[in-house]
Scaffold this motif. Sequence first.
Motif, PDB file in Angstrom:
ATOM      1  N   SER A   1       0.755  -1.411   0.303  1.00 30.80           N
ATOM      2  CA  SER A   1       0.160  -0.260  -0.426  1.00 30.80           C
ATOM      3  C   SER A   1       1.053   1.455   0.140  1.00 30.80           C
ATOM      4  N   PRO A   2      -0.016   2.611  -1.044  1.00 29.83           N
ATOM      5  CA  PRO A   2       1.205   3.268  -0.645  1.00 29.83           C
ATOM      6  C   PRO A   2       0.779   4.033  -0.012  1.00 29.83           C
ATOM      7  N   ASP A   3      -0.651   4.562   0.893  1.00 35.92           N
ATOM      8  CA  ASP A   3      -0.492   4.740   2.034  1.00 35.92           C
ATOM      9  C   ASP A   3      -0.251   4.137   2.918  1.00 35.92           C
ATOM     10  N   GLU A   4       0.287   5.347   4.495  1.00 35.58           N
ATOM     11  CA  GLU A   4       0.712   4.522   5.536  1.00 35.58           C
ATOM     12  C   GLU A   4      -0.996   4.345   6.307  1.00 35.58           C
ATOM     13  N   ALA A   5      -1.485   5.044   6.605  1.00 35.07           N
ATOM     14  CA  ALA A   5      -3.004   4.626   7.244  1.00 35.07           C
ATOM     15  C   ALA A   5      -3.258   3.858   6.479  1.00 35.07           C
ATOM     16  N   THR A   6      -3.329   3.236   5.465  1.00 30.23           N
ATOM     17  CA  THR A   6      -3.842   2.206   4.630  1.00 30.23           C
ATOM     18  C   THR A   6      -3.192   1.035   5.037  1.00 30.23           C
ATOM     19  N   ALA A   7      -2.161   0.253   5.302  1.00 26.08           N
ATOM     20  CA  ALA A   7      -0.627  -0.097   5.320  1.00 26.08           C
ATOM     21  C   ALA A   7      -1.139  -0.386   7.454  1.00 26.08           C
ATOM     22  N   VAL A   8      -1.268   1.222   8.044  1.00 24.11           N
ATOM     23  CA  VAL A   8      -1.246   0.309   9.704  1.00 24.11           C
ATOM     24  C   VAL A   8      -2.687  -0.367   9.428  1.00 24.11           C
ATOM     25  N   ARG A   9      -3.514   0.010   8.911  1.00 24.64           N
ATOM     26  CA  ARG A   9      -4.667  -0.421   9.487  1.00 24.64           C
ATOM     27  C   ARG A   9      -5.127  -1.843   8.625  1.00 24.64           C
ATOM     28  N   LEU A  10      -4.021  -2.466   7.141  1.00 21.47           N
ATOM     29  CA  LEU A  10      -4.179  -3.530   6.999  1.00 21.47           C
ATOM     30  C   LEU A  10      -3.450  -4.675   8.070  1.00 21.47           C
ATOM     31  N   ASP A  11      -2.760  -3.571   8.779  1.00 21.94           N
ATOM     32  CA  ASP A  11      -1.428  -4.704   9.509  1.00 21.94           C
ATOM     33  C   ASP A  11      -2.403  -5.295  10.951  1.00 21.94           C
ATOM     34  N   ARG A  12      -2.339  -4.297  11.027  1.00 21.30           N
ATOM     35  CA  ARG A  12      -3.627  -4.347  12.324  1.00 21.30           C
ATOM     36  C   ARG A  12      -4.612  -5.351  11.963  1.00 21.30           C
ATOM     37  N   LEU A  13      -5.381  -5.445  11.143  1.00 21.16           N
ATOM     38  CA  LEU A  13      -5.912  -6.140  10.501  1.00 21.16           C
ATOM     39  C   LEU A  13      -6.219  -7.854  10.196  1.00 21.16           C
ATOM     40  N   GLY A  14      -4.714  -7.730  10.228  1.00 25.17           N
ATOM     41  CA  GLY A  14      -4.033  -9.501   9.896  1.00 25.17           C
ATOM     42  C   GLY A  14      -3.854 -10.144  11.574  1.00 25.17           C
ATOM     43  N   ASP A  15      -2.971  -9.144  11.934  1.00 26.80           N
ATOM     44  CA  ASP A  15      -2.397  -9.202  13.619  1.00 26.80           C
ATOM     45  C   ASP A  15      -3.828  -9.725  13.699  1.00 26.80           C
ATOM     46  N   ALA A  16      -5.066  -8.964  13.703  1.00 26.00           N
ATOM     47  CA  ALA A  16      -5.704  -9.968  14.380  1.00 26.00           C
ATOM     48  C   ALA A  16      -6.845 -10.952  14.145  1.00 26.00           C
ATOM     49  N   VAL A  17      -6.466 -11.087  12.807  1.00 29.16           N
ATOM     50  CA  VAL A  17      -6.706 -11.902  11.996  1.00 29.16           C
ATOM     51  C   VAL A  17      -6.144 -13.294  12.655  1.00 29.16           C
ATOM     52  N   THR A  18      -4.754 -12.854  11.832  1.00 27.45           N
ATOM     53  CA  THR A  18      -3.692 -14.148  13.263  1.00 27.45           C
ATOM     54  C   THR A  18      -4.875 -14.272  14.807  1.00 27.45           C
ATOM     55  N   ALA A  19      -4.400 -13.557  15.288  1.00 30.26           N
ATOM     56  CA  ALA A  19      -5.063 -13.633  16.915  1.00 30.26           C
ATOM     57  C   ALA A  19      -6.286 -14.722  17.193  1.00 30.26           C
ATOM     58  N   GLU A  20      -7.182 -14.677  15.970  1.00 28.97           N
ATOM     59  CA  GLU A  20      -8.541 -15.382  15.631  1.00 28.97           C
ATOM     60  C   GLU A  20      -7.972 -17.250  15.151  1.00 28.97           C
ATOM     61  N   ALA A  21      -7.359 -16.816  14.152  1.00 27.69           N
ATOM     62  CA  ALA A  21      -6.844 -18.162  13.700  1.00 27.69           C
ATOM     63  C   ALA A  21      -6.592 -18.966  14.806  1.00 27.69           C
TER      64      ALA A  21
END
Length: 62
Positions: free
Chosen positions: A22-42
């Motif tokens: 992602s070229p947008d830093e805010a979007t990248a941070v949101r996607l990383d946080r979502l990825g971390d939450a998905v990992t925790a759920e998995a």
Amino acid sequence: MHNTAEALERAEDTLHRSADASPDEATAVRLDRLGDAVTAEAQEIARRADSLPSPTRTRSDQ
């Protein structure tokens, strides 16, 4: 349940790759946080699956 956990882990990989791209830093941070939450759920789903008793075999299964 293990299949669900594995599918979530694949989704997590996609989210982190998308964050990296992602070229947008805010979007990248949101996607990383979502990825971390998905990992925790998995991980939680896999933990619960591991704690389930194994199915017992019946005569018709043999």
